[in-house]
Design a protein around this motif. Structure first.
Motif, PDB file in Angstrom:
ATOM      1  N   ILE A 130       0.855  -1.181   0.000  1.00  0.00           N
ATOM      2  CA  ILE A 130       0.000   0.000   0.000  1.00  0.00           C
ATOM      3  C   ILE A 130       0.891   1.231   0.000  1.00  0.00           C
ATOM      4  CG2 ILE A 130      -1.726   1.281   1.350  1.00  0.00           C
ATOM      5  CD1 ILE A 130      -2.779  -1.425   2.286  1.00  0.00           C
ATOM      6  N   PRO A 131       0.554   2.235  -0.826  1.00  0.00           N
ATOM      7  CA  PRO A 131       1.352   3.459  -0.837  1.00  0.00           C
ATOM      8  C   PRO A 131       1.364   4.126   0.539  1.00  0.00           C
ATOM      9  CG  PRO A 131      -0.172   3.415  -2.692  1.00  0.00           C
ATOM     10  CD  PRO A 131      -0.553   2.280  -1.792  1.00  0.00           C
ATOM     11  N   LYS A 132       2.533   4.668   0.912  1.00  0.00           N
ATOM     12  CA  LYS A 132       2.633   5.417   2.157  1.00  0.00           C
ATOM     13  C   LYS A 132       2.092   6.825   1.930  1.00  0.00           C
ATOM     14  CE  LYS A 132       7.083   4.841   3.028  1.00  0.00           C
ATOM     15  NZ  LYS A 132       8.386   4.701   3.687  1.00  0.00           N
ATOM     16  N   LYS A 133       1.455   7.378   2.949  1.00  0.00           N
ATOM     17  CA  LYS A 133       0.959   8.755   2.844  1.00  0.00           C
ATOM     18  C   LYS A 133       2.125   9.714   2.684  1.00  0.00           C
ATOM     19  CE  LYS A 133      -1.922  12.240   4.949  1.00  0.00           C
ATOM     20  NZ  LYS A 133      -2.916  12.542   5.966  1.00  0.00           N
ATOM     21  N   THR A 134       3.176   9.505   3.486  1.00  0.00           N
ATOM     22  CA  THR A 134       4.385  10.317   3.413  1.00  0.00           C
ATOM     23  C   THR A 134       5.549   9.374   3.137  1.00  0.00           C
ATOM     24  OG1 THR A 134       3.438  11.826   5.053  1.00  0.00           O
ATOM     25  CG2 THR A 134       5.809  11.993   4.658  1.00  0.00           C
ATOM     26  N   VAL A 135       6.103   9.461   1.934  1.00  0.00           N
ATOM     27  CA  VAL A 135       7.144   8.524   1.510  1.00  0.00           C
ATOM     28  C   VAL A 135       8.322   8.524   2.478  1.00  0.00           C
ATOM     29  CG1 VAL A 135       8.811   7.988  -0.317  1.00  0.00           C
ATOM     30  CG2 VAL A 135       6.483   8.635  -0.915  1.00  0.00           C
TER      31      VAL A 135
END
Length: 89
Positions: free
Chosen positions: A39-44
């Motif tokens: 899942i993509p992170k909100k803040t990379v």
């Protein structure tokens, strides 16, 4: 409402699932509620350790969000855009 794409995060009340197929707007489709998903992170730049509790707020985050997702199945450093999340079910 727009079509949900396979692999999209779907909020289900206080939990999330992952769309198992494309779901046309207003239709019913399969949603995975258990398993491990990238899942993509909100803040990379967030550093996530294996076992951290994760929340969903337009991306995976350690900061308490609207929906509890599960926990990090693997570590994700500040250069990783994705994190492996074990869904709560």
């Amino acid at each position: 409402s727009a079509q949900i794409q396979a692999g999209d995060v779907v909020t289900l009340g206080g939990r999330i699932g992952i769309a198992g197929c494309d779901i046309p707007a207003g239709e019913v489709g399969s949603v995975h509620v258990t398993g491990v998903f990238l899942i993509p992170k909100k803040t990379v730049t967030d550093v996530i350790s294996q076992g951290d509790t994760l929340y969903y707020d337009e991306g995976a985050t350690k900061t308490s969000g609207a929906v509890t997702m599960g926990y990090a199945a693997a570590a994700s450093d500040k250069t990783d855009a994705l994190v492996a999340v074990k869904l709560l079910g």
